[in-house]
Design an enzyme around this catalytic site. Structure first.
Site, PDB file in Angstrom:
ATOM      1  N   LYS A 151      34.105  19.458  -1.467  1.00  7.41           N
ATOM      2  CA  LYS A 151      33.038  19.156  -0.034  1.00  7.41           C
ATOM      3  C   LYS A 151      32.570  21.135  -0.067  1.00  7.41           C
ATOM      4  O   LYS A 151      31.659  21.016   0.218  1.00  7.41           O
ATOM      5  CB  LYS A 151      34.160  18.758   0.609  1.00  7.41           C
ATOM      6  CG  LYS A 151      33.528  17.354   0.965  1.00  7.41           C
ATOM      7  CD  LYS A 151      34.043  17.003   2.958  1.00  7.41           C
ATOM      8  CE  LYS A 151      34.676  15.697   2.835  1.00  7.41           C
ATOM      9  NZ  LYS A 151      35.337  15.376   3.853  1.00  7.41           N
ATOM     10  N   LYS A 190      26.064   0.925  -1.595  1.00  6.46           N
ATOM     11  CA  LYS A 190      27.006   0.306  -0.574  1.00  6.46           C
ATOM     12  C   LYS A 190      26.263   0.804   0.583  1.00  6.46           C
ATOM     13  O   LYS A 190      26.002   1.911   0.743  1.00  6.46           O
ATOM     14  CB  LYS A 190      28.232   1.137  -1.221  1.00  6.46           C
ATOM     15  CG  LYS A 190      29.560   1.022  -0.935  1.00  6.46           C
ATOM     16  CD  LYS A 190      31.026   1.709  -0.948  1.00  6.46           C
ATOM     17  CE  LYS A 190      30.180   2.881   0.358  1.00  6.46           C
ATOM     18  NZ  LYS A 190      31.959   3.187   0.577  1.00  6.46           N
ATOM     19  N   LYS A 205      27.111   4.683   6.056  1.00  5.17           N
ATOM     20  CA  LYS A 205      26.762   5.791   7.233  1.00  5.17           C
ATOM     21  C   LYS A 205      25.469   7.009   6.952  1.00  5.17           C
ATOM     22  O   LYS A 205      24.679   6.792   7.640  1.00  5.17           O
ATOM     23  CB  LYS A 205      28.054   5.962   7.994  1.00  5.17           C
ATOM     24  CG  LYS A 205      28.920   6.488   7.604  1.00  5.17           C
ATOM     25  CD  LYS A 205      29.864   7.520   8.525  1.00  5.17           C
ATOM     26  CE  LYS A 205      30.638   8.589   7.936  1.00  5.17           C
ATOM     27  NZ  LYS A 205      31.555   7.104   7.135  1.00  5.17           N
TER      28      LYS A 205
HETATM   29  P1  ADP Z   1      31.168   4.916   5.183  1.00  6.68           P
HETATM   30  O1  ADP Z   1      30.961   4.700   3.459  1.00  6.68           O
HETATM   31  O2  ADP Z   1      29.863   4.848   5.408  1.00  6.68           O
HETATM   32  O3  ADP Z   1      31.194   6.557   4.618  1.00  6.68           O
HETATM   33  P2  ADP Z   1      33.715   5.287   5.406  1.00  6.68           P
HETATM   34  O4  ADP Z   1      34.327   5.651   4.361  1.00  6.68           O
HETATM   35  O5  ADP Z   1      34.548   5.337   6.827  1.00  6.68           O
HETATM   36  O6  ADP Z   1      31.776   4.404   5.653  1.00  6.68           O
HETATM   37  O7  ADP Z   1      34.873   4.316   5.138  1.00  6.68           O
HETATM   38  C1  ADP Z   1      35.654   3.473   6.421  1.00  6.68           C
HETATM   39  C2  ADP Z   1      36.138   2.108   6.199  1.00  6.68           C
HETATM   40  O8  ADP Z   1      35.055   0.975   5.568  1.00  6.68           O
HETATM   41  C3  ADP Z   1      37.017   2.427   4.840  1.00  6.68           C
HETATM   42  O9  ADP Z   1      38.125   1.801   4.542  1.00  6.68           O
HETATM   43  C4  ADP Z   1      35.794   2.016   3.509  1.00  6.68           C
HETATM   44  O10 ADP Z   1      36.904   1.359   2.174  1.00  6.68           O
HETATM   45  C5  ADP Z   1      34.793   0.654   4.605  1.00  6.68           C
HETATM   46  N1  ADP Z   1      33.853   0.741   3.841  1.00  6.68           N
HETATM   47  C6  ADP Z   1      32.943   1.226   3.757  1.00  6.68           C
HETATM   48  N2  ADP Z   1      32.153   0.800   3.380  1.00  6.68           N
HETATM   49  C7  ADP Z   1      31.609  -0.167   3.201  1.00  6.68           C
HETATM   50  C8  ADP Z   1      31.372  -1.362   1.752  1.00  6.68           C
HETATM   51  N3  ADP Z   1      29.760  -1.099   1.756  1.00  6.68           N
HETATM   52  N4  ADP Z   1      31.237  -2.097   1.818  1.00  6.68           N
HETATM   53  C9  ADP Z   1      33.403  -2.523   2.082  1.00  6.68           C
HETATM   54  N5  ADP Z   1      34.065  -1.281   2.607  1.00  6.68           N
HETATM   55  C10 ADP Z   1      33.633  -0.408   2.899  1.00  6.68           C
HETATM   56 NA    NA Z   2      32.318   7.812   2.999  1.00  4.85          NA
END
Ligand code: ADP
Ligand code: NA
Length: 332
Positions: free
Chosen positions: A116, A199, A202
């Site tokens: 970062k 994956k 967001k």
């Molecule tokens: P993002 O990847 O959208 O930024 P976060 O990092 O905020 O999401 O993840 C929040 C939670 O959701 C974590 O526990 C993460 O493992 C789970 N998570 C995020 N994206 C996925 C996905 N595509 N499939 C399964 N679990 C996910």
């Molecule tokens: Na993330």
């Protein structure tokens, strides 16, 4: 809140927008299930959020919105402690003590910080971002946490937490529980509907393949109708050859509790159209009530604040007890 159940701690960043289907099926469903036989502490980590600039009004709103979605999805205040980090001052207070036990070099080796800060440049990078993992250690250690659900990106931070707990214990006497990573037995990994090898996230470039809890049901249905599949006709699980169909099968299995072979058999000889429509219906059936309940909770901010204040009070009671012990051992 049952003393014999293992304590689980998990934090979530406040987000102004919406959880997505990956967050829901990959994380939140597990959190809700953990309530049956664990003592979960779920924390909206607004102190962590300000390690990057936030607009105050938007942050306040995002904090409520995030908490509301967790409540709406089934986080139950009788079985879990749900609260906002900034409302429990012990988090920042213990972080100060732990920071004095953290090596500068040790913190400098955190790969998430390195990534970062390299992106932002040193002038835009705050000391808060640097000490973020120390605050995370404080979050976890305040509650005698035994288990921490962690994704790959947080593994190194949990290792630091364990090191700090051990270091404090050997220097000042047995104080902290050394927490373990909790790896869910099987947890759905959800992919983008438009780019089924990426994956669902967001930070996706386009919203077309991102299914959001707070989307209107008609929007969700449309996203599934337009989901990328392949030129074949067989509904068959094959991650390499048929990533789009496999992702939809995983989503349907996770939302209905049915097995993949059972679903493959059901759609044998039928077209993709029927299949996609059924996946859309199953997802809407799961998400629509959560969205409705979230909107209800957001309509009454005073009531939501009241619920969060109860959570903060419960968390404070536990966290203050630990902080007093720590202060005493340190010589305050
Ligand atoms: P993002 O990847 O959208 O930024 P976060 O990092 O905020 O999401 O993840 C929040 C939670 O959701 C974590 O526990 C993460 O493992 C789970 N998570 C995020 N994206 C996925 C996905 N595509 N499939 C399964 N679990 C996910
Ligand atoms: Na993330």
């Amino acid at each position: 809140m049952n003393a014999s159940r293992p304590v689980v701690f998990s934090g979530m960043q406040p987000s102004s927008d919406s959880l997505h289907l990956g967050n829901y099926l990959g994380a939140l469903v597990n959190w809700v299930a953990l309530q049956d036989d664990h003592d979960p502490i779920y924390c909206v980590v607004d102190l962590h959020a300000i390690t990057v600039p936030q607009e105050p009004g938007a942050l306040r709103e995002a904090t409520r919105r995030t908490a509301a979605q967790y409540l709406a999805a089934g986080v139950d205040l009788d079985r879990s402690t749900l609260f906002v980090q900034s409302q429990v001052p012990a988090h920042a207070e213990l972080a100060w003590v732990l920071g004095t036990l953290t090596g500068f070099g040790e913190a400098s080796r955190m790969t998430q910080f390195k990534d970062k800060s390299a992106k932002q440049g040193t002038d835009a990078t705050t000391v808060g971002l640097f000490t973020y993992p120390v605050l995370m250690a404080s979050d976890i250690l305040l509650y005698d946490t035994q288990l921490v659900p962690v994704g790959d990106d947080q593994r190194q931070h949990l290792e630091l937490t364990r090191d700090l707990a051990g270091r404090f214990n050997s220097r000042f006497g047995e104080t902290f529980v050394v927490p373990e990573a909790l790896i869910p037995k099987e947890s759905a990994r959800i992919y983008d509907l438009q780019e089924p090898t990426a994956k669902m996230s967001k930070s996706a470039q386009s919203e077309a393949g991102l299914v959001k809890v707070m989307d209107d049901p008609a929007v969700t249905a449309k996203k599934f109708r337009s989901a990328v599949t392949d030129t074949g006709r067989e509904v068959r699980y094959d991650l390499r050859e048929k990533p789009g169909i496999s992702n939809l099968l995983d989503i349907l299995a996770a939302t209905t509790g049915r097995s993949i072979p059972e679903l493959e058999a059901e759609y044998d000889g039928r077209g993709y159209g029927d299949f996609k429509k059924d996946v859309a219906d199953a997802v809407v059936e799961r998400l629509a009530p959560i969205r409705t309940r979230t909107l209800e909770l957001l309509e009454d901010p005073a009531e939501l604040d009241r619920l969060l204040a109860i959570g903060a009070e419960r968390a404070s009671e536990r966290a203050e007890r630990m902080l007093r012990t720590v202060y005493d051992r340190v010589g305050f």
